[in-house]
Design an enzyme around this catalytic site. Structure first.
Site, mmCIF file in Angstrom:
data_model
loop_
_atom_site.group_PDB
_atom_site.id
_atom_site.type_symbol
_atom_site.label_atom_id
_atom_site.label_comp_id
_atom_site.label_asym_id
_atom_site.label_seq_id
_atom_site.Cartn_x
_atom_site.Cartn_y
_atom_site.Cartn_z
ATOM 1 N N ASP A 87 44.042 8.951 0.123
ATOM 2 C CA ASP A 87 43.032 8.224 -0.626
ATOM 3 C C ASP A 87 43.431 6.762 -0.843
ATOM 4 O O ASP A 87 42.616 5.852 -0.623
ATOM 5 C CB ASP A 87 42.770 8.925 -1.966
ATOM 6 C CG ASP A 87 44.049 9.348 -2.666
ATOM 7 O OD1 ASP A 87 45.137 9.004 -2.166
ATOM 8 O OD2 ASP A 87 43.974 10.026 -3.701
ATOM 9 N N ASP A 111 38.853 24.619 5.617
ATOM 10 C CA ASP A 111 39.928 24.292 6.552
ATOM 11 C C ASP A 111 40.859 25.472 6.790
ATOM 12 O O ASP A 111 41.768 25.370 7.620
ATOM 13 C CB ASP A 111 40.728 23.096 6.025
ATOM 14 C CG ASP A 111 41.153 22.166 7.141
ATOM 15 O OD1 ASP A 111 40.420 22.062 8.142
ATOM 16 O OD2 ASP A 111 42.224 21.540 7.018
ATOM 17 N N SER A 152 35.703 20.101 -0.089
ATOM 18 C CA SER A 152 36.796 20.571 0.762
ATOM 19 C C SER A 152 37.549 21.707 0.086
ATOM 20 O O SER A 152 37.854 21.642 -1.096
ATOM 21 C CB SER A 152 37.781 19.421 1.058
ATOM 22 O OG SER A 152 37.109 18.354 1.682
ATOM 23 N N CYS A 156 -2.334 -4.671 5.676
ATOM 24 C CA CYS A 156 -2.219 -5.515 4.485
ATOM 25 C C CYS A 156 -2.091 -6.984 4.858
ATOM 26 O O CYS A 156 -2.622 -7.861 4.158
ATOM 27 C CB CYS A 156 -1.023 -5.077 3.644
ATOM 28 S SG CYS A 156 -1.234 -3.451 2.883
ATOM 29 N N CYS A 182 4.208 -15.413 3.245
ATOM 30 C CA CYS A 182 4.924 -14.231 2.786
ATOM 31 C C CYS A 182 4.872 -14.149 1.266
ATOM 32 O O CYS A 182 5.047 -15.156 0.565
ATOM 33 C CB CYS A 182 6.375 -14.283 3.271
ATOM 34 S SG CYS A 182 7.388 -12.904 2.680
ATOM 35 N N LYS A 189 43.974 17.357 4.777
ATOM 36 C CA LYS A 189 42.701 17.015 4.139
ATOM 37 C C LYS A 189 42.028 15.826 4.814
ATOM 38 O O LYS A 189 40.800 15.820 4.979
ATOM 39 C CB LYS A 189 42.920 16.706 2.655
ATOM 40 C CG LYS A 189 41.636 16.334 1.919
ATOM 41 C CD LYS A 189 41.890 15.989 0.462
ATOM 42 C CE LYS A 189 40.596 15.534 -0.219
ATOM 43 N NZ LYS A 189 40.818 15.157 -1.628
ATOM 44 N N CYS A 224 12.625 -13.180 5.498
ATOM 45 C CA CYS A 224 13.153 -12.276 4.466
ATOM 46 C C CYS A 224 12.922 -10.810 4.790
ATOM 47 O O CYS A 224 13.346 -9.936 4.018
ATOM 48 C CB CYS A 224 12.531 -12.598 3.096
ATOM 49 S SG CYS A 224 10.746 -12.302 3.021
ATOM 50 N N CYS A 257 0.802 -1.220 0.000
ATOM 51 C CA CYS A 257 0.000 0.000 0.000
ATOM 52 C C CYS A 257 0.834 1.269 0.000
ATOM 53 O O CYS A 257 0.296 2.353 -0.233
ATOM 54 C CB CYS A 257 -0.946 0.011 1.201
ATOM 55 S SG CYS A 257 -0.088 0.079 2.795
#
Length: 1000
Positions: free
Chosen positions: A698, A303, A267, A39, A51, A445, A31, A12
């Protein structure tokens, strides 16, 4: 408005709601298919008591009524409501109001006085009873097919189930016709290399033994580097996304949007070096995304605590009220105004609204006026007043001292009245400047990104984070939807730590002289990594799973226990049966310690989620419960810091703000988590968030995630997702490469080196490890590369050569090696689509960077990591042009230019000397000359872009560069004449004896 991430009934579209005891209503515990109580009752009345997704029967006591109903007003508050509430004046969000609360301790209690930990635990009161019901239900599962036939189950399924089964993305493997020959040539080249080295080692050159030995060592290192670079490209793949399916599944008409919220990080540091107008274009392109506005929050990290950045962002927020509705009304691309209005295309193409031309002209005029206002701010900021900057109301700017200032948070958009010109809601825009004090390490950073992680968790807590550099704007307004096709896919997204987009650049000359586009890396190497465990994180244009940044492992990965750590193979991660010789003692001690720390945190999470709080009813067990809860709290505080609001947000996998949060204290808590002392004695920068210890944070951050078992995904939409700017000037480009190489050397000398880190868990695949090893050892190739580039000149000057007279078999071997190198490149171009010009530019800059920036990075890295000496190489502008690509011809003095210039001069001198010697000796000297000149020209051709950039447009070279290079070349030649180490001593004695006999 519904809570972001709150479950919605699949039938619904209404909220699933709560059970009478206050827990979330769950129809199926197998599940977790979302269905509301109404419902389920309707399905039960119709005789369907299974289900709709997994066909498991519902619990017979599922619909039992209970008189105790939870008040409807106790639903979890949303962040939009928090930011919409008017803030009291004494807790204002402006920087000048919060300067005194930058070190406020976070409150451990919510507004009702109950501990947050207790509220968290009590929300799982009946978990034990639910487990008992689940066991009873599982016993009946086998009878389900007998109760309801499979055909009837298929008829009863809703039409939306078919949509749920459709994939949001697919892997498109490379064609066998392209990949099989490619792999065969790689194997053939490996075999030829083995035969080549056998010949080289077994056939030394006695007359030039030193030259021969040096060349063999260099060639072995080059072969090792080729293996590290080549084999991670063994299984390249492509991916395709289905945006229509994503929209149909999560944006159904008449129902609340179910797309996941996203927090954007931008940044910036110095607005005088990173123009505010560029940052503003990035912010505007984010605010105008083709994504639900209530799901978008943009955080700008300043910064440098610059008032110029603050004021320009305030001006940008006002212009966004006009720009955002214009973009969405006419679906323009890109949605960064500077780049949209500068496009040299037919902007009327595909536009049918008669009002478009008029509104576009008006918008362009508004943007030009906006640019003038921002440029005026920049002009005023060129000279700082002696008394410091003052805001419009006369109060001093808190960031006048950039190294000693309080934390600042300002919500520009997202609070009351944040509407565009058409009256529609705008995304949230939040300014953040973390606290800085003398004596604290702020980690540049990486530290700024971690501060944004905590602030966003307190204020919006979106489950996904997208970080961008300030000069990378959104070029494809559907870029976030592309990422969601992977992250929101229940089959794919569970184990995905981030989705990386390729970097694309504007403003680069057509020939791409210095390989600024990095096409070979982004279109070849990254596709290969996507077929293993995923691409490396490249610092920008990446959508993160917030849980991965918190140091958690993927949901499908079993928790690493001490038993599994000791019995798993450190190379392949398999059980001890495949590697019986691997013993527990062989595992790295520090790695075992890290696993133990992660186990401590996992145990704390387990206690919070699984503790049976029904023992609260028994006074005898009360002390044990309190002790368990306290242990969990302390474990989290050691890891995440002293903020209960932030810690509770880390437990919410689907995002959203904790229900126990008092909206009036949100900004205070945000200020607290960005204080400079918050990370002390925590795991920030060590195990969670962006990892510290290298200027290339990174690579380190992505490596840690892959070591935990996560995988990443490479997304390449037809229209580039993001575009940025790259330094096209030679000196700037070399210093950019120098910074990357220095970061690799720092990782190599740290405990996170891929050569020895992360073997204990066996979660990092060996081909992925090879790729990470390649990213940290490539700067060291500069040493053999410089030696190899000097060998041709030495051979020409001395008449010696590194290869003996070739036999027929040796000639075939050399020819086969050259052919395999050419075939590998051709087949690689075939499956990747990269042009031969891009490949050649990449090869040229590999040599240019290797003999300059990489060499300096190696020495600077050792000085910094071993001796603590931080050496900086300055760049000074010498000349400039105002024409298009004028920066390309700008000549700047830097010490990085000296080694390649010296190599060029030495090899050119060697070629001249070689031809002169051949002319004097006659016809028989031209044969041996050919091989020597070939290698010399190989060096000169690879350094040709460097020579062209060094000369500039009008052949202007800094005098100091020429003087230093000529001086070094002269000194080298004189030393060579004096020492001549590569000439056989026997030959020298024979020559001396001959001379004596002649004198007699």
């Amino acid at each position: 408005m519904m809570e972001p991430g709150a479950p919605v009934c699949n039938t619904c579209g209404e909220a699933v709601g709560l059970k009478p005891n206050g827990e979330l209503f769950v129809a199926c515990h197998d599940c977790n298919f979302p269905m509301c109580r109404s419902c389920v009752e309707y399905e039960a009345k119709e005789g369907r008591k299974v289900c709709l997704r997994c066909s498991s029967p519902y619990d017979e006591h599922l619909l039992d009524d209970d008189a105790d109903q939870k008040p409807p007003g106790s639903s979890q508050p949303t962040m939009a409501a928090h930011l919409s509430d008017p803030q009291p004046k004494d807790v204002g969000i402006h920087a000048r109001h919060v300067s005194t609360v930058s070190t406020i301790d976070s409150e451990m209690n919510d507004e009702s006085g109950n501990p947050i930990w207790k509220n968290r635990v009590e929300s799982w009161k009946d978990k034990k009873n639910n487990k008992k019901k689940k066991v009873a239900k599982n016993n009946k599962t086998e009878q389900a097919p007998a109760e309801i036939p499979h055909e009837q189950q298929m008829e009863d399924k809703q039409p939306g189930d078919a949509l749920m089964q459709q994939p949001l993305s697919e892997i498109v493997p490379m064609s066998r016709n392209k990949l099989t020959p490619y792999r065969a040539v790689i194997i053939m080249r490996l075999v030829i290399l083995g035969l080549f080295f056998h010949y080289r080692i077994m056939n030394p050159v006695d007359s030039a033994f030193g030259l021969w030995l040096t060349s063999v060592i260099c060639e072995i290192w080059f072969a090792f580097s080729w293996v590290l670079d080549q084999f991670p490209k063994w299984s390249p793949i492509n991916r395709v996304t289905y945006l229509d399916t994503l929209s149909a599944r999560f944006e159904r008409p008449g129902e609340p949007c179910e797309l996941a919220p996203v927090d954007f990080f931008v940044s910036t540091v110095d607005p005088l070096k990173e123009p505010p107008l560029i940052t503003a274009n990035t912010v505007l392109s984010i605010l105008a995304l083709d994504y639900p506005v209530e799901k978008v929050s943009c955080y700008v990290s300043d910064d440098g605590a610059a008032m110029l950045s603050f004021e320009s962002l305030a001006e940008t927020s006002e212009f966004a009220r006009k720009w955002v509705p214009f973009c969405k009304k006419y679906a323009i691309e890109p949605r960064a105004p500077e780049f949209y209005f500068s496009q040299k295309i037919d902007y009327l193409k595909d536009k049918v609204q008669p009002s478009f031309v008029k509104e576009r002209r008006a918008m362009k005029r508004d943007y030009e006026e906006y640019k003038i206002r921002v440029n005026a701010m920049v002009a005023r900021a060129q000279k700082t007043p002696e008394e410091g900057w003052t805001m419009q109301d006369g109060t001093p700017w808190p960031g006048n001292n950039t190294r000693d200032h309080p934390g600042m948070v300002q919500v520009f958009l997202g609070n009351t009245g944040a509407r565009d010109m058409d009256g529609n809601e705008l995304p949230r825009l939040i300014y953040v400047s973390r606290e800085k004090r003398p004596g604290y390490q702020h980690h540049k950073k990486a530290g700024a990104e971690n501060a944004l992680v905590r602030v966003s968790a307190v204020l919006t807590n979106a489950p996904y984070i997208l970080n961008l550099d300030c000069d990378h704007y959104v070029n494809n307004s559907k870029a976030v939807r592309e990422a969601m096709c992977f992250l929101m896919d229940p089959q794919v997204g569970r184990d995905v730590c981030y989705v990386q987009f390729p970097q694309r650049f504007d403003g680069i000359d057509k020939s791409d002289r210095y390989a600024n586009r990095n096409i070979v890396f982004f279109d070849v190497n990254m596709k290969g990594l996507d077929g293993i465990q995923g691409p490396v994180y490249v610092g920008t244009g990446c959508v993160f799973n917030r849980q991965a940044l918190y140091g958690y492992g993927p949901p499908s990965m079993p928790t690493l226990t001490k038993t599994s750590s000791s019995s798993s193979c450190s190379w392949c991660g398999c059980c001890s049966c495949c590697c019986p010789s691997k013993k527990k003692a062989e595992l790295d001690a520090s790695e075992l310690y890290k696993d133990a720390k992660r186990e401590e945190l996992n145990a704390a999470i387990f206690n919070l989620h699984e503790i049976d709080t029904s023992s609260l009813l028994h006074p005898a067990d009360y002390d044990e419960y309190e002790r368990s809860m306290l242990m969990s709290q302390r474990s989290f505080e050691k890891t995440f810091g002293l903020s209960s609001v932030f810690i509770e947000s880390t437990l919410m996998e689907n995002g959203g703000v904790p229900e126990s949060v008092n909206s009036s204290t949100l900004i205070k808590e945000a200020i607290h988590v960005i204080s400079c002392s918050y990370e002390e004695k925590t795991e920030w920068g060590k195990e969670i968030g962006w990892i510290y210890g290298s200027v290339t944070e990174d690579i380190l951050t992505g490596f840690k995630m892959h070591c935990r078992g996560w995988r990443s995904i490479y997304c390449m939409p037809p229209r580039p997702a993001f575009k940025g700017s790259a330094p096209i000037n030679l000196s700037d480009r070399l210093h950019q490469v120098l910074r990357w190489a220095l970061g690799s050397v720092e990782i190599f000398l740290s405990r996170h080196c891929p050569l020895w880190y992360g073997f204990g868990g066996g979660r990092l695949r060996w081909l992925q490890r090879l790729a990470y090893i390649n990213t940290i050892v490539y700067p060291f190739t500069s040493l053999p590369l410089i030696a190899y580039c000097l060998i041709p000149a030495i051979c020409l000057l001395t008449g010696k050569f590194i290869i003996p007279t070739l036999s027929n078999l040796a000639s075939v071997l050399f020819l086969g090696l050259f052919m395999s190198i050419i075939l590998t490149a051709v087949l690689e171009l075939r499956w990747s689509g990269v042009s031969i010009e891009d490949l050649w530019r990449n090869e040229q800059f590999w040599v240019i960077g290797g003999v300059s920036a990489h060499l300096f990075a190696v020495f600077q890295g050792f000085l910094k990591m071993l001796a603590g000496i931080d050496t900086n190489f300055t760049v000074t502008t010498k000349a400039a042009e105002d024409a298009e690509f004028g920066e390309l011809y700008m000549v700047k003095w830097t010490t990085v230019l000296i080694p390649p210039t010296t190599l060029l001069i030495v090899n050119i001198v060697g070629v001249v000397a070689g031809f002169s010697d051949a002319l004097n000796k006659g016809y028989e000297a031209w044969g041996p000359l050919f091989g020597k000149v070939f290698f010399a020209f190989w060096v000169i051709l690879h350094l040709y872009p460097f020579l062209k950039g060094l000369m500039g447009r009008q052949n202007r070279t800094p005098t100091i560069v020429v003087l230093w290079s000529v001086l070094l070349a002269s000194v080298f030649s004189l030393v060579w004449v004096k020492i001549n180490p590569f000439v056989n001593k026997v030959d020298s004695m024979e020559i001396a004896g001959t001379c004596i006999s002649i004198d007699c």
